[in-house]
Write a protein that holds these residues in place. Structure first.
Motif, PDB file in Angstrom:
ATOM      1  N   ARG A   1       0.844  -1.203   0.000  1.00 17.00           N
ATOM      2  CA  ARG A   1       0.000   0.000   0.000  1.00 17.00           C
ATOM      3  C   ARG A   1       0.874   1.245   0.000  1.00 17.00           C
ATOM      4  NH1 ARG A   1      -5.213  -1.336  -1.202  1.00 17.00           N
ATOM      5  NH2 ARG A   1      -5.603  -3.368  -0.312  1.00 17.00           N
ATOM      6  N   ALA A   2       0.426   2.278  -0.706  1.00 11.65           N
ATOM      7  CA  ALA A   2       1.156   3.537  -0.760  1.00 11.65           C
ATOM      8  C   ALA A   2       0.862   4.357   0.497  1.00 11.65           C
ATOM      9  CB  ALA A   2       0.740   4.338  -1.992  1.00 11.65           C
ATOM     10  N   PRO A   3       1.889   5.002   1.093  1.00 11.74           N
ATOM     11  CA  PRO A   3       1.619   5.866   2.249  1.00 11.74           C
ATOM     12  C   PRO A   3       0.762   7.052   1.839  1.00 11.74           C
ATOM     13  CG  PRO A   3       3.992   5.570   1.904  1.00 11.74           C
ATOM     14  CD  PRO A   3       3.285   4.939   0.756  1.00 11.74           C
ATOM     15  N   ARG A   4      -0.187   7.434   2.693  1.00 11.77           N
ATOM     16  CA  ARG A   4      -1.054   8.594   2.438  1.00 11.77           C
ATOM     17  C   ARG A   4      -0.700   9.676   3.438  1.00 11.77           C
ATOM     18  NH1 ARG A   4      -7.209   7.489   2.113  1.00 11.77           N
ATOM     19  NH2 ARG A   4      -6.877   9.166   3.549  1.00 11.77           N
ATOM     20  N   MET A   5      -0.106  10.741   2.986  1.00  8.49           N
ATOM     21  CA  MET A   5       0.284  11.819   3.885  1.00  8.49           C
ATOM     22  C   MET A   5      -0.014  13.158   3.216  1.00  8.49           C
ATOM     23  SD  MET A   5       1.408  10.132   6.364  1.00  8.49           S
ATOM     24  CE  MET A   5       1.616   8.387   6.522  1.00  8.49           C
ATOM     25  N   VAL A   6      -0.558  14.088   3.977  1.00  6.78           N
ATOM     26  CA  VAL A   6      -0.936  15.400   3.439  1.00  6.78           C
ATOM     27  C   VAL A   6      -0.585  16.472   4.473  1.00  6.78           C
ATOM     28  CG1 VAL A   6      -2.869  16.810   2.638  1.00  6.78           C
ATOM     29  CG2 VAL A   6      -2.835  14.371   2.162  1.00  6.78           C
ATOM     30  N   ILE A   7      -0.246  17.658   3.996  1.00 10.10           N
ATOM     31  CA  ILE A   7      -0.008  18.794   4.898  1.00 10.10           C
ATOM     32  C   ILE A   7      -0.716  20.022   4.348  1.00 10.10           C
ATOM     33  CG2 ILE A   7       2.124  19.475   3.762  1.00 10.10           C
ATOM     34  CD1 ILE A   7       3.126  20.244   6.571  1.00 10.10           C
ATOM     35  N   ASP A   8      -1.291  20.796   5.199  1.00 13.08           N
ATOM     36  CA  ASP A   8      -1.987  22.011   4.784  1.00 13.08           C
ATOM     37  C   ASP A   8      -1.208  23.276   5.128  1.00 13.08           C
ATOM     38  OD1 ASP A   8      -4.182  20.637   3.748  1.00 13.08           O
ATOM     39  OD2 ASP A   8      -5.125  20.525   5.707  1.00 13.08           O
ATOM     40  N   ALA A   9      -0.467  23.259   6.249  1.00 12.21           N
ATOM     41  CA  ALA A   9       0.200  24.491   6.660  1.00 12.21           C
ATOM     42  C   ALA A   9       1.448  24.201   7.463  1.00 12.21           C
ATOM     43  CB  ALA A   9      -0.751  25.321   7.507  1.00 12.21           C
ATOM     44  N   ILE A  10       2.579  24.831   7.104  1.00  8.74           N
ATOM     45  CA  ILE A  10       3.810  24.745   7.891  1.00  8.74           C
ATOM     46  C   ILE A  10       4.625  26.019   7.738  1.00  8.74           C
ATOM     47  CG2 ILE A  10       6.124  23.776   7.612  1.00  8.74           C
ATOM     48  CD1 ILE A  10       5.164  21.173   8.250  1.00  8.74           C
ATOM     49  N   VAL A  11       4.486  26.699   6.626  1.00 13.90           N
ATOM     50  CA  VAL A  11       5.319  27.861   6.327  1.00 13.90           C
ATOM     51  C   VAL A  11       5.267  28.912   7.435  1.00 13.90           C
ATOM     52  CG1 VAL A  11       5.713  29.746   4.681  1.00 13.90           C
ATOM     53  CG2 VAL A  11       5.127  27.461   3.862  1.00 13.90           C
TER      54      VAL A  11
ATOM     55  N   LEU B   1      -4.897   3.421  20.186  1.00  8.72           N
ATOM     56  CA  LEU B   1      -5.856   3.819  19.158  1.00  8.72           C
ATOM     57  C   LEU B   1      -5.137   4.294  17.893  1.00  8.72           C
ATOM     58  CD1 LEU B   1      -8.754   4.350  18.240  1.00  8.72           C
ATOM     59  CD2 LEU B   1      -8.563   6.617  19.278  1.00  8.72           C
ATOM     60  N   ALA B   2      -4.093   5.112  18.054  1.00  7.96           N
ATOM     61  CA  ALA B   2      -3.345   5.611  16.895  1.00  7.96           C
ATOM     62  C   ALA B   2      -2.739   4.457  16.108  1.00  7.96           C
ATOM     63  CB  ALA B   2      -2.262   6.586  17.338  1.00  7.96           C
ATOM     64  N   GLY B   3      -2.177   3.481  16.804  1.00  8.00           N
ATOM     65  CA  GLY B   3      -1.609   2.323  16.127  1.00  8.00           C
ATOM     66  C   GLY B   3      -2.660   1.540  15.366  1.00  8.00           C
ATOM     67  N   SER B   4      -3.828   1.363  15.965  1.00 10.55           N
ATOM     68  CA  SER B   4      -4.919   0.634  15.314  1.00 10.55           C
ATOM     69  C   SER B   4      -5.409   1.377  14.073  1.00 10.55           C
ATOM     70  CB  SER B   4      -6.087   0.452  16.289  1.00 10.55           C
ATOM     71  OG  SER B   4      -5.694  -0.347  17.369  1.00 10.55           O
ATOM     72  N   VAL B   5      -5.536   2.697  14.187  1.00 12.72           N
ATOM     73  CA  VAL B   5      -5.995   3.496  13.049  1.00 12.72           C
ATOM     74  C   VAL B   5      -4.980   3.434  11.912  1.00 12.72           C
ATOM     75  CG1 VAL B   5      -6.440   5.862  12.266  1.00 12.72           C
ATOM     76  CG2 VAL B   5      -7.469   5.028  14.384  1.00 12.72           C
ATOM     77  N   MET B   6      -3.697   3.608  12.212  1.00 10.97           N
ATOM     78  CA  MET B   6      -2.679   3.576  11.154  1.00 10.97           C
ATOM     79  C   MET B   6      -2.624   2.203  10.488  1.00 10.97           C
ATOM     80  SD  MET B   6      -1.757   6.537  10.662  1.00 10.97           S
ATOM     81  CE  MET B   6      -0.620   6.108   9.376  1.00 10.97           C
ATOM     82  N   HIS B   7      -2.783   1.154  11.258  1.00 10.98           N
ATOM     83  CA  HIS B   7      -2.803  -0.189  10.680  1.00 10.98           C
ATOM     84  C   HIS B   7      -3.968  -0.314   9.702  1.00 10.98           C
ATOM     85  CE1 HIS B   7      -2.186  -4.481  10.384  1.00 10.98           C
ATOM     86  NE2 HIS B   7      -3.485  -4.622  10.546  1.00 10.98           N
ATOM     87  N   ARG B   8      -5.149   0.163  10.117  1.00  4.87           N
ATOM     88  CA  ARG B   8      -6.324   0.090   9.246  1.00  4.87           C
ATOM     89  C   ARG B   8      -6.122   0.916   7.976  1.00  4.87           C
ATOM     90  NH1 ARG B   8     -10.972   2.905   8.163  1.00  4.87           N
ATOM     91  NH2 ARG B   8     -12.667   1.620   7.419  1.00  4.87           N
ATOM     92  N   VAL B   9      -5.577   2.119   8.125  1.00  5.18           N
ATOM     93  CA  VAL B   9      -5.346   2.981   6.958  1.00  5.18           C
ATOM     94  C   VAL B   9      -4.420   2.286   5.964  1.00  5.18           C
ATOM     95  CG1 VAL B   9      -4.190   5.100   6.200  1.00  5.18           C
ATOM     96  CG2 VAL B   9      -5.826   5.180   8.080  1.00  5.18           C
ATOM     97  N   GLN B  10      -3.327   1.728   6.450  1.00  7.83           N
ATOM     98  CA  GLN B  10      -2.367   1.103   5.542  1.00  7.83           C
ATOM     99  C   GLN B  10      -2.885  -0.207   4.950  1.00  7.83           C
ATOM    100  OE1 GLN B  10       0.609   2.269   4.281  1.00  7.83           O
ATOM    101  NE2 GLN B  10      -0.177   4.135   5.185  1.00  7.83           N
TER     102      GLN B  10
ATOM    103  N   ILE C   1      -7.310   1.153   3.436  1.00  8.38           N
ATOM    104  CA  ILE C   1      -7.692   2.374   2.743  1.00  8.38           C
ATOM    105  C   ILE C   1      -6.657   2.812   1.704  1.00  8.38           C
ATOM    106  CG2 ILE C   1      -8.251   4.821   3.051  1.00  8.38           C
ATOM    107  CD1 ILE C   1      -9.349   4.071   5.816  1.00  8.38           C
ATOM    108  N   ALA C   2      -5.381   2.644   2.001  1.00  5.85           N
ATOM    109  CA  ALA C   2      -4.325   3.126   1.100  1.00  5.85           C
ATOM    110  C   ALA C   2      -4.383   2.406  -0.249  1.00  5.85           C
ATOM    111  CB  ALA C   2      -2.958   2.926   1.742  1.00  5.85           C
TER     112      ALA C   2
END
Length: 93
Positions: free
Chosen positions: A19-29, A61-70, A73-74
């Motif tokens: 599965r491809a990693p899904r990562m997005v950013i909206d603001a950092i500048v 919970l974070a680990g479970s969510v990331m596992h499900r995403v990868q 969903i990915a």
């Protein structure tokens, strides 16, 4: 603290789960111009608040969510060692 950043790091990261990693950013500048602790986006703010209240449960919970995403969903992608064993060749800019 961006929840995830859309940088070349994800192109170079190893992944073997198909599965491809899904990562997005909206603001950092703005944080570069005015350094301070920030949480970018609703998910990051929720993660910070949750971790302050229930750190152990939040990590689980974070680990479970990331596992499900990868896993579910990915988008499918071939396995890649990324830049784990050798750097990627430089691309002209």
């Amino acid at each position: 603290m961006p929840f995830a950043a859309d940088t070349p790091w994800f192109d170079h990261a190893a992944h073997y789960n198909g599965r491809a990693p899904r990562m997005v950013i909206d603001a950092i500048v703005g944080a570069i111009a005015h350094p301070r602790k920030i949480s970018v986006g609703f998910k990051a703010k929720l993660a910070v608040a949750s971790h302050r209240l229930l750190p152990g449960s939040s990590q689980h919970l974070a680990g479970s969510v990331m596992h499900r995403v990868q896993e579910e969903i990915a988008q499918p992608a071939p396995g890649s060692a990324g830049a784990l064993y050798a750097p990627f060749p430089r691309t002209p800019q």
